[in-house]
Every structure is written in structure tokens, then in C-alpha cells.
Design a protein around this motif. Structure first.
Motif, PDB file in Angstrom:
ATOM      1  N   ALA A  47      -9.610 -23.167 -25.085  1.00 56.89           N
ATOM      2  CA  ALA A  47     -10.064 -23.903 -26.264  1.00 56.89           C
ATOM      3  C   ALA A  47     -10.627 -22.936 -27.292  1.00 56.89           C
ATOM      4  CB  ALA A  47     -11.129 -24.924 -25.856  1.00 56.89           C
ATOM      5  N   PRO A  48     -10.019 -22.879 -28.478  1.00 49.96           N
ATOM      6  CA  PRO A  48     -10.454 -21.888 -29.463  1.00 49.96           C
ATOM      7  C   PRO A  48     -11.923 -22.031 -29.834  1.00 49.96           C
ATOM      8  CG  PRO A  48      -8.446 -23.017 -30.183  1.00 49.96           C
ATOM      9  CD  PRO A  48      -8.895 -23.693 -28.950  1.00 49.96           C
ATOM     10  N   GLU A  49     -12.409 -23.323 -29.883  1.00 52.88           N
ATOM     11  CA  GLU A  49     -13.780 -23.501 -30.328  1.00 52.88           C
ATOM     12  C   GLU A  49     -14.789 -23.016 -29.294  1.00 52.88           C
ATOM     13  OE1 GLU A  49     -12.449 -27.331 -28.324  1.00 52.88           O
ATOM     14  OE2 GLU A  49     -11.634 -25.811 -29.665  1.00 52.88           O
ATOM     15  N   VAL A  50     -14.374 -22.805 -28.049  1.00 53.32           N
ATOM     16  CA  VAL A  50     -15.278 -22.345 -27.007  1.00 53.32           C
ATOM     17  C   VAL A  50     -15.394 -20.824 -27.017  1.00 53.32           C
ATOM     18  CG1 VAL A  50     -15.676 -22.219 -24.525  1.00 53.32           C
ATOM     19  CG2 VAL A  50     -14.887 -24.357 -25.557  1.00 53.32           C
ATOM     20  N   LEU A  51     -14.297 -20.147 -27.308  1.00 52.96           N
ATOM     21  CA  LEU A  51     -14.281 -18.695 -27.198  1.00 52.96           C
ATOM     22  C   LEU A  51     -15.315 -18.002 -28.080  1.00 52.96           C
ATOM     23  CD1 LEU A  51     -10.441 -18.043 -26.948  1.00 52.96           C
ATOM     24  CD2 LEU A  51     -12.142 -17.793 -25.135  1.00 52.96           C
ATOM     25  N   PRO A  52     -15.434 -18.363 -29.343  1.00 53.34           N
ATOM     26  CA  PRO A  52     -16.456 -17.679 -30.148  1.00 53.34           C
ATOM     27  C   PRO A  52     -17.867 -17.904 -29.611  1.00 53.34           C
ATOM     28  CG  PRO A  52     -14.889 -18.842 -31.544  1.00 53.34           C
ATOM     29  CD  PRO A  52     -14.624 -19.283 -30.132  1.00 53.34           C
ATOM     30  N   ARG A  53     -18.138 -19.142 -29.135  1.00 56.34           N
ATOM     31  CA  ARG A  53     -19.467 -19.436 -28.607  1.00 56.34           C
ATOM     32  C   ARG A  53     -19.751 -18.595 -27.371  1.00 56.34           C
ATOM     33  NH1 ARG A  53     -21.594 -23.391 -25.002  1.00 56.34           N
ATOM     34  NH2 ARG A  53     -23.753 -23.895 -25.489  1.00 56.34           N
ATOM     35  N   PHE A  54     -18.766 -18.466 -26.495  1.00 53.37           N
ATOM     36  CA  PHE A  54     -18.943 -17.628 -25.311  1.00 53.37           C
ATOM     37  C   PHE A  54     -19.165 -16.183 -25.716  1.00 53.37           C
ATOM     38  CE2 PHE A  54     -17.315 -14.757 -22.081  1.00 53.37           C
ATOM     39  CZ  PHE A  54     -17.971 -15.211 -20.960  1.00 53.37           C
ATOM     40  N   GLY A  55     -18.387 -15.723 -26.679  1.00 53.53           N
ATOM     41  CA  GLY A  55     -18.508 -14.337 -27.100  1.00 53.53           C
ATOM     42  C   GLY A  55     -19.882 -14.019 -27.641  1.00 53.53           C
ATOM     43  N   ARG A  95     -22.844 -16.118 -24.046  1.00 51.54           N
ATOM     44  CA  ARG A  95     -22.843 -15.784 -22.622  1.00 51.54           C
ATOM     45  C   ARG A  95     -22.668 -14.296 -22.385  1.00 51.54           C
ATOM     46  NH1 ARG A  95     -20.871 -18.986 -18.358  1.00 51.54           N
ATOM     47  NH2 ARG A  95     -21.275 -20.814 -19.645  1.00 51.54           N
ATOM     48  N   ARG A  96     -21.901 -13.611 -23.224  1.00 48.10           N
ATOM     49  CA  ARG A  96     -21.692 -12.185 -23.006  1.00 48.10           C
ATOM     50  C   ARG A  96     -23.019 -11.432 -23.107  1.00 48.10           C
ATOM     51  NH1 ARG A  96     -17.660 -11.287 -26.368  1.00 48.10           N
ATOM     52  NH2 ARG A  96     -16.135 -11.734 -24.743  1.00 48.10           N
ATOM     53  N   TRP A  97     -23.841 -11.796 -24.099  1.00 48.20           N
ATOM     54  CA  TRP A  97     -25.145 -11.130 -24.219  1.00 48.20           C
ATOM     55  C   TRP A  97     -26.031 -11.459 -23.026  1.00 48.20           C
ATOM     56  CZ3 TRP A  97     -30.203 -12.809 -24.340  1.00 48.20           C
ATOM     57  CH2 TRP A  97     -31.152 -11.798 -24.591  1.00 48.20           C
ATOM     58  N   VAL A  98     -25.992 -12.699 -22.556  1.00 46.19           N
ATOM     59  CA  VAL A  98     -26.786 -13.079 -21.378  1.00 46.19           C
ATOM     60  C   VAL A  98     -26.376 -12.243 -20.176  1.00 46.19           C
ATOM     61  CG1 VAL A  98     -27.250 -14.945 -19.731  1.00 46.19           C
ATOM     62  CG2 VAL A  98     -27.263 -15.416 -22.184  1.00 46.19           C
ATOM     63  N   GLU A 148     -29.606 -14.074 -27.635  1.00 46.20           N
ATOM     64  CA  GLU A 148     -29.676 -12.768 -28.303  1.00 46.20           C
ATOM     65  C   GLU A 148     -30.482 -12.862 -29.588  1.00 46.20           C
ATOM     66  OE1 GLU A 148     -26.644  -9.219 -29.796  1.00 46.20           O
ATOM     67  OE2 GLU A 148     -25.859 -11.200 -29.242  1.00 46.20           O
ATOM     68  N   GLY A 149     -31.427 -11.937 -29.770  1.00 48.44           N
ATOM     69  CA  GLY A 149     -32.204 -11.876 -30.993  1.00 48.44           C
ATOM     70  C   GLY A 149     -33.349 -12.860 -31.086  1.00 48.44           C
ATOM     71  N   GLN A 150     -33.496 -13.732 -30.100  1.00 49.83           N
ATOM     72  CA  GLN A 150     -34.528 -14.771 -30.158  1.00 49.83           C
ATOM     73  C   GLN A 150     -35.909 -14.185 -29.875  1.00 49.83           C
ATOM     74  OE1 GLN A 150     -33.782 -17.959 -27.419  1.00 49.83           O
ATOM     75  NE2 GLN A 150     -35.331 -19.323 -28.311  1.00 49.83           N
ATOM     76  N   THR A 151     -36.907 -14.620 -30.624  1.00 53.52           N
ATOM     77  CA  THR A 151     -38.281 -14.212 -30.363  1.00 53.52           C
ATOM     78  C   THR A 151     -38.761 -14.829 -29.060  1.00 53.52           C
ATOM     79  OG1 THR A 151     -38.810 -13.962 -32.694  1.00 53.52           O
ATOM     80  CG2 THR A 151     -40.662 -14.334 -31.212  1.00 53.52           C
TER      81      THR A 151
END
Length: 376
Positions: free
Chosen positions: A10-18, A21-24, A89-92
Motif C-alpha cells: 500500500a503506497p500510503e503505508v510506505l512513507p509512514r513506515f519510512g 518505524r525505521r527510526w524506532v 523521531e525528534g519528539q521532546t
């Protein structure tokens, strides 16, 4: 009928994962690498002439990279936040802390490249504030210590991830093992004459340490008793005795990190076998006595723990019992150079440790507990 697309297609999932989840995954890998690089802390043994059948053991948690017992907790809280999808990522990151937890959390926030805010009572030892700032953290100082939780929640409402040491400590820590502090202690005692101690003594700040140790002792089916050492009048003691979670402290304490004004969510009364209340003057005198015995300075909660150990040992000796007593050296004494170890500060707070120091030296010599009467 067309089949639904595989989620990974699903294209709309890939950017969100990138982005997420990758940073996690990378953050979890950094925490795993840090844990692998970390050595366990030393278990120091002290033989006092008044207690020939009762060895004292001190788990030196000040040797962690961030300087305290709270290094373990901070790692667990970051893992908990990451694995529950609460930290991005980047969250205080924010937490309410009187110092040692904040220092450890600032240390891990820097490791992960995250901004960190410590909500602290304004009365926190200056050395602890400097340590947080040196690690890149920001200290939000609150005049009323009872308001630190509300202030941390205020930051969370504005997008920060609240690590919430007081609400999550007992569930974020793996009490079954995974080199938690209880498993570490028992492993280090395995070659001692009495590998299963009679008592383990700890304080109650978040309640996470006492909960972890108490659960682990039951899980391993050990006959070791657990004692919480508490500043006189603090909430854990009153709540434990009455089994009342609404209990509040009856007096403030000068001992940072323990002696909470209220019963925290992580306080588990049922896994604690005994509670000993300790006057602040006794705790500070015991901190000075620890330096005499071990040649290093530790914080005030370590002194609170020592007073409880001495009382338990004297009671065991009077009954003809033998066995080891284990307690914790919670943090570095250098953080208290301007408070506990400063004679001027002690005088300003009407703390005269000399009578308690004399009582401790006498007890160490002859094994009898004689607490000096409290001055009005």
C-alpha cells in the motif's frame, strides 16, 4: 472480486513506515548496543566487627554511566515508550524528577538525539541541575514540589512524550529477569557463604525498584525478606502500614529521590515485608559514615538504606541469627557537595550529624542499636 493489497504494497503505508518505524528500530538498536557495552555494577562487601555472622553487601549503582540506580529505569522507560508507539523521531521527552532520574533520562535522550525537559522542584541540589544541563537537557524548575506532575502533564499536552517514571516504573521494568537489579544481586552472591541473603533493603522513589525486587524474590521462590527504608513521615510508610493508597506524607524530607509526599502508582505494598522510617539527620550521618567505611561519597538515600540495614542486623544479632544483608548505593555523592556534605547547608537546616555518627560507629563496633533521642 479483487483481493485486498498486501499491507506492505500500500503506497500510503510506505512513507509512514519510512518516517516512523525505521527510526524506532534504529533507536531500539542504539539502546541494545548501549546495554551490551555496559558492565554490571559492583557488589561491595563490608565486614563490621559488631556483626561477625552478618555480612553487609552494597550494590554500587553510582557506577552507571549516568551515575545512579536510575540508569536502569531510564533505559526501561525509553524502551517502553518506543515499543508502545509513544515516542517518535525528534519528539521532546519530558519527566518529573528531583534529579537522578532526570540525569539518566537526559543521558539517554542525548544518545537518541532527542530534546529533553526535566520538571524539577526548585529545591533540587544544584549539582543535579547542572548535570542535566550538561547533557543537553532543559530544567523546568517548579516552586511547589507537589506541582511537578501537573507541569509534566502540561508539557505532554503540548506534544512531548511523558516518560512518567512515577506512573510506569513498575510496569516498564522486566521483573522476571533480563539482568534487572534483583537478578544481578543474586547472581553476584552465588559464590558467597550465604548466596541467598536474609534481607534486601531499598528506598521507594517511584516504587519501581522495590516492586521489581519483591516480585523477583517471589518468582524465584526465595526466603529473602524485602525492607523499604523510608524518610520519617513519608507516604510509603503510612500507606503500607494502613494499606491506604490515599496516604500522604506527614512531614517533608531533605533526602532527595525517596520519601514521596503521596503514594505513587508504582508503590506495591504487598511485595514489601517491612518498612523502617529514618530521620533525615540519621540518613545524612549515615551518608558520612559510608564515606568512612567505603572511601567514597554517596547520596542521602544510600544513608537511609544503611540505617535500616544496621537496625535489621542488630535485631538479627540479638536473636542469634546469621545471614547477609544487601542494600543499594543509589547515586554519586558529588551531586550533594553543596547540600548534604556542606557544613553550612547542614547548619542552615538544623542538621547536626555528630550524635548519629557516634551511634553508628558504636553499633558497627558492638552490634547493638542505640538510636539517639530526637532533639525538639
Amino acid at each position: 472480486m479483487s483481493m485486498p493489497m498486501h499491507p506492505h504494497a500500500a503506497p500510503e503505508v510506505l512513507p509512514r513506515f519510512g518516517r516512523g518505524r525505521r527510526w524506532v528500530h534504529e533507536a531500539l538498536e542504539r539502546l541494545a548496543q548501549e546495554a551490551a557495552r555496559s558492565a554490571d555494577t559492583h557488589l561491595l562487601k563490608l565486614a563490621l566487627p559488631g556483626f561477625p555472622q552478618i555480612p553487609f553487601y552494597f550494590k554500587d549503582e553510582s557506577s552507571h554511566p549516568s551515575g545512579s540506580l536510575k540508569h536502569r529505569l531510564a533505559r526501561s522507560l525509553f524502551l517502553y515508550a518506543l515499543c508502545n508507539g509513544r515516542l517518535a523521531e525528534g519528539q521532546t521527552v519530558v519527566d518529573a524528577s528531583s534529579g537522578s532520574t532526570a540525569i539518566a533520562e537526559a543521558w539517554f535522550a542525548r544518545l537518541l538525539g532527542l530534546p529533553f525537559v526535566a520538571v524539577m522542584p526548585a529545591s533540587t541540589a544544584p549539582g543535579k541541575i547542572r548535570d542535566v544541563q550538561a547533557l543537553g537537557g532543559h530544567c523546568d524548575l517548579v516552586d511547589d514540589p507537589a506541582q511537578v506532575h501537573a507541569r509534566a502533564a502540561w508539557h505532554a499536552e503540548r506534544g512531548a512524550c511523558h516518560l512518567d517514571q512515577f506512573g510506569l516504573a513498575e510496569r516498564a521494568t522486566d521483573w522476571r529477569g533480563n539482568n534487572n537489579i534483583a537478578e544481578s544481586i543474586l547472581g553476584q552472591l552465588r559464590l558467597e557463604p550465604s548466596p541467598v541473603p536474609s534481607w534486601i533493603v531499598c528506598g521507594a522513589g517511584t516504587g519501581g525498584t522495590s516492586a521489581t525486587i519483591g516480585r523477583y524474590l517471589r518468582y524465584r521462590r526465595l526466603d529473602t525478606w524485602l525492607c523499604v527504608a523510608e524518610p520519617a513521615g513519608a507516604a510509603f510508610a503510612g500507606g503500607w502500614r494502613a494499606q491506604d493508597r490515599a496516604a500522604c506524607a506527614t512531614r517533608p524530607t531533605l533526602i532527595e529521590g525517596i520519601g514521596r509526599p503521596r503514594v505513587e502508582p508504582g508503590f506495591l505494598f504487598d511485595v514489601v515485608d517491612h518498612v523502617i522510617e529514618v530521620p533525615d539527620t540519621a540518613s545524612i550521618a549515615a551518608t558520612l559514615f559510608l564515606e568512612e567505611c567505603l572511601g567514597r561519597r554517596y547520596g542521602g538515600s544510600s544513608g537511609t538504606n544503611l540505617i535500616a540495614c544496621m537496625q535489621l542486623a542488630a535485631a538479627m544479632r540479638a536473636c542469634g541469627e546469621a545471614g547477609g544483608i544487601v542494600t543499594l548505593l543509589c547515586d554519586r555523592g558529588e551531586r550533594y557537595e553543596q547540600t548534604l556534605f556542606d557544613p553550612t547547608w547542614r547548619a542552615e537546616h538544623r542538621i547536626d550529624p555528630e550524635r548519629w555518627l557516634a551511634a553508628l560507629r558504636a553499633c558497627a563496633h558492638d552490634g547493638e542499636w542505640r538510636a539517639p533521642p530526637e532533639r525538639p
